[in-house]
Write a protein that holds these residues in place. Structure first.
Motif, short mmCIF file in Angstrom:
data_model
loop_
_atom_site.label_atom_id
_atom_site.label_comp_id
_atom_site.label_asym_id
_atom_site.label_seq_id
_atom_site.Cartn_x
_atom_site.Cartn_y
_atom_site.Cartn_z
N VAL A 58 83.81 64.51 19.38
CA VAL A 58 83.51 63.20 18.73
C VAL A 58 84.55 62.86 17.80
CG1 VAL A 58 81.73 61.76 17.31
CG2 VAL A 58 81.15 63.39 19.32
N ALA A 59 84.96 63.58 17.08
CA ALA A 59 86.07 63.60 15.74
C ALA A 59 87.40 63.26 16.40
CB ALA A 59 85.97 64.75 15.03
N ALA A 60 87.57 63.99 17.50
CA ALA A 60 88.81 63.83 18.32
C ALA A 60 89.07 62.51 18.87
CB ALA A 60 89.23 64.81 19.48
N ASP A 61 87.58 62.02 19.54
CA ASP A 61 87.78 60.61 20.06
C ASP A 61 87.93 59.57 19.25
OD1 ASP A 61 87.35 61.85 22.72
OD2 ASP A 61 84.97 61.46 22.69
N GLU A 62 87.33 59.86 17.96
CA GLU A 62 87.59 58.93 16.87
C GLU A 62 89.00 58.55 16.38
OE1 GLU A 62 84.53 59.84 13.97
OE2 GLU A 62 82.99 58.91 15.07
N ARG A 63 89.39 59.73 16.43
CA ARG A 63 90.96 59.97 15.92
C ARG A 63 91.92 59.10 16.92
NH1 ARG A 63 89.98 65.11 14.40
NH2 ARG A 63 90.83 65.85 16.26
N LYS A 88 70.55 84.46 17.77
CA LYS A 88 71.41 84.30 18.78
C LYS A 88 71.06 82.75 19.27
CE LYS A 88 71.68 88.94 20.61
NZ LYS A 88 71.28 89.99 21.73
N ALA A 89 70.05 82.32 19.33
CA ALA A 89 69.89 80.86 19.90
C ALA A 89 70.52 79.92 19.05
CB ALA A 89 68.28 80.67 20.23
N LEU A 90 70.00 80.21 17.78
CA LEU A 90 70.93 79.34 16.68
C LEU A 90 72.31 79.38 16.82
CD1 LEU A 90 68.12 79.97 13.67
CD2 LEU A 90 68.59 78.01 15.23
N ALA A 91 72.67 80.47 17.02
CA ALA A 91 74.33 80.82 17.05
C ALA A 91 74.99 79.84 18.07
CB ALA A 91 74.60 82.27 17.10
N LYS A 92 74.16 80.06 19.37
CA LYS A 92 74.48 79.25 20.47
C LYS A 92 74.46 77.61 20.09
CE LYS A 92 73.29 82.75 24.00
NZ LYS A 92 72.47 82.95 25.45
N LEU A 93 73.30 77.22 19.58
CA LEU A 93 73.05 75.78 19.43
C LEU A 93 74.06 75.51 18.38
CD1 LEU A 93 71.38 73.40 19.49
CD2 LEU A 93 70.03 74.29 17.52
N GLU A 94 74.52 76.32 17.38
CA GLU A 94 75.65 76.06 16.32
C GLU A 94 77.06 75.67 16.90
OE1 GLU A 94 77.58 77.91 12.28
OE2 GLU A 94 76.03 78.82 13.30
N ALA A 95 77.10 76.51 17.96
CA ALA A 95 78.59 76.52 18.62
C ALA A 95 78.65 75.22 19.46
CB ALA A 95 78.52 77.85 19.23
N THR A 96 77.27 74.93 20.25
CA THR A 96 77.53 73.79 21.02
C THR A 96 77.37 72.57 20.09
OG1 THR A 96 75.93 74.95 22.41
CG2 THR A 96 75.96 72.57 22.62
N LEU A 97 76.80 72.59 18.84
CA LEU A 97 76.96 71.18 17.98
C LEU A 97 78.15 71.34 17.50
CD1 LEU A 97 73.78 71.36 16.12
CD2 LEU A 97 74.25 69.61 17.87
N THR A 98 78.94 72.29 17.35
CA THR A 98 80.18 72.36 16.57
C THR A 98 81.27 71.77 17.51
OG1 THR A 98 79.94 74.09 15.32
CG2 THR A 98 82.12 73.82 15.66
N ASP A 99 81.25 72.13 19.02
CA ASP A 99 81.85 71.80 20.08
C ASP A 99 81.86 70.24 20.23
OD1 ASP A 99 83.11 74.07 20.34
OD2 ASP A 99 81.78 74.46 22.11
N VAL A 100 80.62 69.68 20.40
CA VAL A 100 80.27 68.30 20.50
C VAL A 100 80.90 67.34 19.34
CG1 VAL A 100 78.43 66.46 20.51
CG2 VAL A 100 78.28 68.59 21.82
N LEU A 101 80.42 68.00 18.15
CA LEU A 101 81.16 67.01 17.03
C LEU A 101 82.71 67.24 16.86
CD1 LEU A 101 78.59 68.32 14.17
CD2 LEU A 101 78.91 66.07 15.15
N ALA A 102 83.35 68.36 17.27
CA ALA A 102 84.79 68.31 17.31
C ALA A 102 85.36 67.23 18.40
CB ALA A 102 85.24 69.69 17.74
#
Length: 162
Positions: free
Chosen positions: A51-56, A35-49
């Motif tokens: 960052v990608a949107a800002d770069e675009r 569960k902790a890893l799933a939350k971490l994965e979701a958080t990382l995915t949001d942050v990376l999204a």
């Protein structure tokens, strides 16, 4: 006393319960880690999204600025070409007007105008020849010009003093 077998019974009971309890705790810990890893994965995915949107957005802004700069340069070049064409048209019109004015003059005026310019040319040439033959004339004229200039400077100083 019946306590002799008690410690062995407790040891057997602990042995029998300990293994399933250990497996249950390990499973719970693993589930919690997942569960902790799933939350971490979701958080990382949001942050990376994000960052990608800002770069675009940054790339799109840079492209818009480049297009605007190109458009501005094209407009400026077109304006310069139009101005050059307008100047050329004005010069051509002035030349045409001069030719038309010259063509409209009577023949007598053309002759007089031509003679006047010839006399001016001859006068300048004669004066140059006179100066070449008699350098004192050139010196006298130079002294006269210097005296006129000194008088003009004196007037300017006198006017400035008032």
């Amino acid at each position: 006393k019946n306590s002799r077998g008690r410690s062995a019974a407790f040891a057997a009971l602990i042995q029998a319960c300990e293994s399933p309890l250990e497996r249950a705790i390990a499973a719970a810990n693993e589930q919690q880690s997942i569960k902790a890893l799933a939350k971490l994965e979701a958080t990382l995915t949001d942050v990376l999204a994000n960052v990608a949107a800002d770069e675009r957005r940054e790339v799109e802004r840079a492209e818009r600025e480049a297009k605007n700069e190109q458009r501005r340069k094209r407009k400026q070049a077109a304006a310069e070409r139009a101005a050059a064409a307008a100047r050329a048209d004005e010069e051509a019109a002035a030349e045409e007007a001069s030719r038309a004015e010259e063509a409209a003059k009577p023949l007598g005026m053309k002759v007089v105008s031509g003679l006047g310019s010839m006399l001016t040319t001859f006068g300048v040439a004669a004066e140059a020849g006179l100066h070449a033959l008699d350098p004192r004339t050139a010196q006298a004229e130079a002294m006269e010009r210097a005296q006129e200039q000194a008088e003009a400077e004196a007037r300017v100083e006198r006017d400035a003093a008032l």
